[in-house]
Design a protein around this motif. Sequence first.
Motif, PDB file in Angstrom:
ATOM      1  N   UNK A 130       0.855  -1.185   0.000  1.00  0.00           N
ATOM      2  CA  UNK A 130       0.000   0.000   0.000  1.00  0.00           C
ATOM      3  C   UNK A 130       0.895   1.240   0.000  1.00  0.00           C
ATOM      4  N   UNK A 131       0.440   2.268  -0.700  1.00  0.00           N
ATOM      5  CA  UNK A 131       1.182   3.522  -0.722  1.00  0.00           C
ATOM      6  C   UNK A 131       0.817   4.369   0.484  1.00  0.00           C
ATOM      7  N   UNK A 136      -1.922  13.717   6.999  1.00  0.00           N
ATOM      8  CA  UNK A 136      -1.476  13.573   8.390  1.00  0.00           C
ATOM      9  C   UNK A 136      -2.500  12.828   9.235  1.00  0.00           C
ATOM     10  N   UNK A 137      -3.586  12.386   8.616  1.00  0.00           N
ATOM     11  CA  UNK A 137      -4.634  11.666   9.346  1.00  0.00           C
ATOM     12  C   UNK A 137      -4.032  10.475  10.091  1.00  0.00           C
ATOM     13  N   UNK A 138      -4.374  10.317  11.383  1.00  0.00           N
ATOM     14  CA  UNK A 138      -3.816   9.180  12.130  1.00  0.00           C
ATOM     15  C   UNK A 138      -4.310   7.843  11.592  1.00  0.00           C
ATOM     16  N   UNK A 147      -4.686  -0.190  11.242  1.00  0.00           N
ATOM     17  CA  UNK A 147      -3.384   0.315  10.809  1.00  0.00           C
ATOM     18  C   UNK A 147      -3.404   0.928   9.407  1.00  0.00           C
ATOM     19  N   UNK A 148      -4.564   1.368   8.958  1.00  0.00           N
ATOM     20  CA  UNK A 148      -4.656   2.052   7.666  1.00  0.00           C
ATOM     21  C   UNK A 148      -4.934   3.528   7.891  1.00  0.00           C
ATOM     22  N   UNK A 149      -4.733   4.309   6.837  1.00  0.00           N
ATOM     23  CA  UNK A 149      -5.057   5.735   6.859  1.00  0.00           C
ATOM     24  C   UNK A 149      -6.192   5.943   5.857  1.00  0.00           C
TER      25      UNK A 149
END
Length: 196
Positions: free
Chosen positions: A33-34, A88-90, A95-97
Amino acid sequence: MNTTKLDVSSPIWERFFSVFPLVLIGSRDAENSYDLAPKHMAMPFSWNNHFGFVCAPHHRTYQNIRDRHEFTVSYPRPSQIVITSLAADPRSVDDTKPALKALPIFKAEKIDGVFVQDAYLFLECRLEKIIDDIGGNSLIIGEVAAAQVDNEFLRIAERDDQELIHASPLLAYLYPGRFGKITQSYSFPFPKGFSR
């Protein structure tokens, strides 16, 4: 001159404003994943084609680059501040954004990475070195393998630099927590005979 002494036993950087660029660093993780992450401690690291930025070893960006040995750099325009902020989203519990799915991206050409669309400068970098243990952070330096700049931002002899900056403003990050739009500039008064 009226000054205030700062206590250097703790970080001083939030006691005043400093001007930095704001870039988006792209990397790819072990699950293919990027990832994109905003960084402001970032700049060229030589008069040659080297670019570096500061990152914490516990960040996914650091781990991805350490493992894959490459990264991208997108320089966003002032109009892209919300897109830059979304990067910058946590991370969520899995564990994904999720916010990254909303970002318009396109693939790099020489390395396995992505850029943010409509940024003005795009760098594809191969990892040169990582310098660890700088106050709990690390310096990541890459060699630029490919670069593109939007023609509106390209310096050419036929165009005045101030006209270019006025027509194509630059994004500046004013640490801590503010940003600016640079639309005006002045020629630096170098002394006669100055050379770098």
